[in-house]
Design a protein around this motif. Structure first.
Motif, PDB file in Angstrom:
ATOM      1  N   ASP A  34       0.825  -1.206   0.000  1.00  0.00           N
ATOM      2  CA  ASP A  34       0.000   0.000   0.000  1.00  0.00           C
ATOM      3  C   ASP A  34       0.862   1.260   0.000  1.00  0.00           C
ATOM      4  OD1 ASP A  34      -2.219  -1.595   0.094  1.00  0.00           O
ATOM      5  OD2 ASP A  34      -2.534  -1.374   2.258  1.00  0.00           O
ATOM      6  N   ASP A  35       0.244   2.369  -0.364  1.00  0.00           N
ATOM      7  CA  ASP A  35       0.905   3.662  -0.222  1.00  0.00           C
ATOM      8  C   ASP A  35       1.059   3.990   1.260  1.00  0.00           C
ATOM      9  OD1 ASP A  35       1.031   3.970  -2.937  1.00  0.00           O
ATOM     10  OD2 ASP A  35      -0.723   5.278  -3.075  1.00  0.00           O
ATOM     11  N   ASN A  36       2.161   4.629   1.600  1.00  0.00           N
ATOM     12  CA  ASN A  36       2.397   5.025   2.976  1.00  0.00           C
ATOM     13  C   ASN A  36       3.372   6.197   2.997  1.00  0.00           C
ATOM     14  OD1 ASN A  36       5.185   3.882   2.986  1.00  0.00           O
ATOM     15  ND2 ASN A  36       4.090   1.918   2.848  1.00  0.00           N
ATOM     16  N   ALA A  74       7.495   0.470  -0.527  1.00  0.00           N
ATOM     17  CA  ALA A  74       8.380   0.896   0.561  1.00  0.00           C
ATOM     18  C   ALA A  74       7.744   0.528   1.893  1.00  0.00           C
ATOM     19  CB  ALA A  74       8.637   2.394   0.494  1.00  0.00           C
ATOM     20  N   PHE A  75       8.595   0.147   2.837  1.00  0.00           N
ATOM     21  CA  PHE A  75       8.097  -0.291   4.146  1.00  0.00           C
ATOM     22  C   PHE A  75       9.096   0.081   5.235  1.00  0.00           C
ATOM     23  CE2 PHE A  75       7.944  -3.333   7.632  1.00  0.00           C
ATOM     24  CZ  PHE A  75       6.591  -3.348   7.961  1.00  0.00           C
ATOM     25  N   HIS A 125       5.841   7.752  -0.098  1.00  0.00           N
ATOM     26  CA  HIS A 125       5.690   9.122  -0.584  1.00  0.00           C
ATOM     27  C   HIS A 125       7.019   9.866  -0.529  1.00  0.00           C
ATOM     28  CE1 HIS A 125       1.127   8.988   0.536  1.00  0.00           C
ATOM     29  NE2 HIS A 125       1.404   8.359  -0.587  1.00  0.00           N
ATOM     30  N   LYS A 126       7.789   9.676   0.529  1.00  0.00           N
ATOM     31  CA  LYS A 126       9.096  10.330   0.646  1.00  0.00           C
ATOM     32  C   LYS A 126      10.050   9.824  -0.431  1.00  0.00           C
ATOM     33  CE  LYS A 126       8.936  11.211   5.664  1.00  0.00           C
ATOM     34  NZ  LYS A 126       9.204  12.666   5.641  1.00  0.00           N
ATOM     35  N   PHE A 156      15.728   5.534   7.761  1.00  0.00           N
ATOM     36  CA  PHE A 156      15.494   6.473   6.670  1.00  0.00           C
ATOM     37  C   PHE A 156      15.320   7.848   7.285  1.00  0.00           C
ATOM     38  CE2 PHE A 156      13.184   8.868   3.538  1.00  0.00           C
ATOM     39  CZ  PHE A 156      13.524   8.339   2.301  1.00  0.00           C
ATOM     40  N   THR A 157      16.277   8.760   6.992  1.00  0.00           N
ATOM     41  CA  THR A 157      16.210  10.117   7.545  1.00  0.00           C
ATOM     42  C   THR A 157      15.857  11.098   6.430  1.00  0.00           C
ATOM     43  OG1 THR A 157      17.880   9.498   9.192  1.00  0.00           O
ATOM     44  CG2 THR A 157      17.437  11.837   8.928  1.00  0.00           C
ATOM     45  N   THR A 158      16.836  11.583   5.690  1.00  0.00           N
ATOM     46  CA  THR A 158      16.557  12.479   4.567  1.00  0.00           C
ATOM     47  C   THR A 158      16.256  11.717   3.291  1.00  0.00           C
ATOM     48  OG1 THR A 158      18.861  12.596   3.852  1.00  0.00           O
ATOM     49  CG2 THR A 158      18.153  14.148   5.561  1.00  0.00           C
ATOM     50  N   GLY A 159      16.722  10.461   3.204  1.00  0.00           N
ATOM     51  CA  GLY A 159      16.534   9.675   1.992  1.00  0.00           C
ATOM     52  C   GLY A 159      17.643   9.842   0.980  1.00  0.00           C
TER      53      GLY A 159
END
Length: 244
Positions: free
Chosen positions: A69-71, A86-87, A75-76, A215-218
């Protein structure tokens, strides 16, 4: 407290006295007796393969997301690179138990904590028919690896590989140079990820799940993802232990 068997073997001579005695006491048993494993949150004594007690476990802020699903994490990631799914297992709160757990894994020498976190992750992730082809870990710089003694992602990923029956590759991504941790950098340096990573071999037509701890800034995740994506008709998904 974990209790392990101790093997004791005696050799006797004819007059009944002990000729020699071989006593083998397993080191983990001795360590458990002297330094029992304690809950990272409340300090209660717990079993040796646990991180927190049952009472504190419910205080871990799991995301409870569906991988497909979207989360928030997806989105980031989408703002930085094309991503399939992504999870994140937990939220990385400033004063939360999740932060204590990740810090224990990374900075307290508790490499095997990755095995426990992997079990939690496997309980929360269902790929459905979207199972990735390969698990890939974000590498540490060799200098940091020597200092820490292990990559905190390796046991975690290997346990997931075993449970999911998906191969892993710790060597596919090479870190070309070291940078300070994301949280320690000022904003002007956080975007300097060009040529940070490279592929050690060609990879094409694969759905690759990139695995990292937080995951901080990506920016780090993005640098890894683009190396894979530009290699040849690959797709990527992301799995992290925690979302900051």
């Amino acid at each position: 407290m974990r209790i392990m068997d101790a093997k004791v073997q005696f050799f006797w001579i004819e007059d009944g006295s002990v000729d020699s005695a071989e006593i083998i006491i397993f080191i983990p048993m001795l360590l458990d007796l002297l330094f029992p494993n304690r809950c990272l949150h409340c300090n209660r004594i717990i079993q040796g393969d646990q991180l927190v007690c049952e009472l504190c476990f419910v205080q871990i802020h799991f995301t409870h997301w569906n991988f497909l699903d979207d989360n928030e994490l997806k989105h980031k990631c989408t703002l930085l690179f094309p991503v399939q799914h992504a999870f994140a297992l937990v939220h990385f709160e400033e004063e939360g138990l999740s932060r204590k757990i990740i810090h224990a894994l990374k900075y307290s020498g508790r490499e095997k904590a990755g095995l426990v976190i992997a079990d939690w992750t496997a309980d929360h992730v269902d790929f459905g028919t979207k199972k990735p082809d390969l698990l890939v870990t974000v590498p540490l710089h060799p200098k940091k690896l020597r200092k820490r003694g292990y990559n905190q992602l390796h046991l975690f990923t290997e346990k997931l590989s075993e449970q999911w029956q998906i191969p892993f590759d710790h060597e596919l991504i090479h870190r070309n140079y070291n940078r300070k941790a994301q949280a320690l950098q000022d904003k002007s340096h956080r975007k300097q990820t060009e040529n940070l990573f490279s592929l050690t071999k060609p990879v094409q037509h694969r759905h690759i799940l990139i695995i990292d701890d937080v995951f901080t800034t990506g920016n780090t995740m993005s640098a890894v993802a683009w190396e894979i994506l530009k290699s040849g008709n690959n797709t990527v998904s992301v799995l992290v232990m925690a979302l900051d």
